[in-house]
Design a protein around this motif. Structure first.
Motif, mmCIF file in Angstrom:
data_model
loop_
_atom_site.group_PDB
_atom_site.id
_atom_site.type_symbol
_atom_site.label_atom_id
_atom_site.label_comp_id
_atom_site.label_asym_id
_atom_site.label_seq_id
_atom_site.Cartn_x
_atom_site.Cartn_y
_atom_site.Cartn_z
ATOM 1 N N LEU A 271 40.436 33.483 -88.826
ATOM 2 C CA LEU A 271 41.012 34.760 -89.255
ATOM 3 C C LEU A 271 42.438 34.948 -88.746
ATOM 4 C CD1 LEU A 271 37.950 37.070 -88.449
ATOM 5 C CD2 LEU A 271 38.479 35.890 -90.594
ATOM 6 N N ALA A 272 43.205 35.715 -89.507
ATOM 7 C CA ALA A 272 44.562 36.064 -89.108
ATOM 8 C C ALA A 272 44.641 37.459 -88.486
ATOM 9 C CB ALA A 272 45.488 36.000 -90.321
ATOM 10 N N PHE A 273 43.699 38.339 -88.825
ATOM 11 C CA PHE A 273 43.804 39.755 -88.480
ATOM 12 C C PHE A 273 42.396 40.273 -88.198
ATOM 13 C CE2 PHE A 273 45.495 43.935 -90.708
ATOM 14 C CZ PHE A 273 45.258 44.670 -89.560
ATOM 15 N N LYS B 57 50.079 41.972 -98.158
ATOM 16 C CA LYS B 57 50.412 40.555 -98.321
ATOM 17 C C LYS B 57 49.184 39.717 -98.677
ATOM 18 C CE LYS B 57 54.376 40.004 -95.252
ATOM 19 N NZ LYS B 57 54.858 39.275 -94.070
ATOM 20 N N GLY B 58 47.994 40.357 -98.659
ATOM 21 C CA GLY B 58 46.776 39.646 -99.022
ATOM 22 C C GLY B 58 45.873 39.297 -97.846
ATOM 23 N N PHE B 59 46.319 39.584 -96.633
ATOM 24 C CA PHE B 59 45.441 39.359 -95.483
ATOM 25 C C PHE B 59 44.340 40.414 -95.489
ATOM 26 C CE2 PHE B 59 49.488 37.503 -94.156
ATOM 27 C CZ PHE B 59 49.055 36.235 -93.785
ATOM 28 N N ILE B 60 43.201 40.056 -94.974
ATOM 29 C CA ILE B 60 42.084 40.992 -94.837
ATOM 30 C C ILE B 60 41.859 41.198 -93.343
ATOM 31 C CG2 ILE B 60 39.608 41.321 -95.217
ATOM 32 C CD1 ILE B 60 39.962 39.697 -97.826
ATOM 33 N N ALA B 61 41.632 42.439 -92.956
ATOM 34 C CA ALA B 61 41.323 42.755 -91.563
ATOM 35 C C ALA B 61 39.817 42.692 -91.399
ATOM 36 C CB ALA B 61 41.851 44.138 -91.202
ATOM 37 N N TYR B 62 39.357 41.847 -90.495
ATOM 38 C CA TYR B 62 37.925 41.675 -90.268
ATOM 39 C C TYR B 62 37.510 42.396 -89.000
ATOM 40 C CZ TYR B 62 37.862 38.357 -94.053
ATOM 41 O OH TYR B 62 37.965 37.783 -95.302
#
Length: 154
Positions: A17-19, A90-95
């Motif tokens: 994950l990024a976020f 930007k298309g990132f999803i926060a998990y």
């Protein structure tokens, strides 16, 4: 909490994950009495976050190797909201990791204690930063208010 970063970074690495963000406790000024628990939903997208600003700044971890460098916009009370929206757009999803890994101390004299100023800044984010139409801003704002009240009462 002492193991917040360890648990959250492991969660992110496991799922690449990024976020991410976590659940947290809202505590009284003394730091002891728990007033409320804010549970993290599984995920937040741009669209869902516009209507429910549930991501607590103290709970977020961002992998800038994946997102690139990012800066918070300069808005007095909604800079975190604007930043999360920028990433989500930007298309990132926060998990969400539904573990209480932080404590948010509720104080009477903090900037965020003034809810009138906070709602003004949320509106400013909708209209001035996100450039949402007036009608869509009203729609999102009505959901935001509902969730904000629910978050503080339940």
């Amino acid at each position: 909490m002492p193991d917040k970063l360890e648990k959250q970074i492991a969660f992110m690495k496991n799922k690449s994950l990024a976020f991410s963000f976590t659940s947290y406790q809202v505590v009284e000024e003394d730091g002891e009495k728990v007033v409320n628990v804010i549970n993290a939903p599984k995920r937040m997208t741009y669209s869902s976050y516009l209507k429910n600003t549930i991501i607590g700044c103290l709970t977020v971890v961002i992998d800038i190797k994946k997102t690139g460098d990012i800066l918070m916009p300069e808005i007095k009370l909604a800079e975190d909201m604007a930043l999360w929206l920028k990433l989500l757009k930007k298309g990132f999803i926060a998990y969400g990791l539904d573990e209480e890994l932080s404590k948010y101390r509720k104080t009477t004299n903090s900037l965020s204690a003034n809810k009138l100023n906070a709602v003004k800044d949320v509106w400013k984010v909708y209209r001035d930063i996100e450039k949402l139409s007036y009608i869509y801003s009203l729609w999102c704002f009505s959901h935001y208010v509902f969730h904000a009240i629910r978050k503080r009462i339940l």
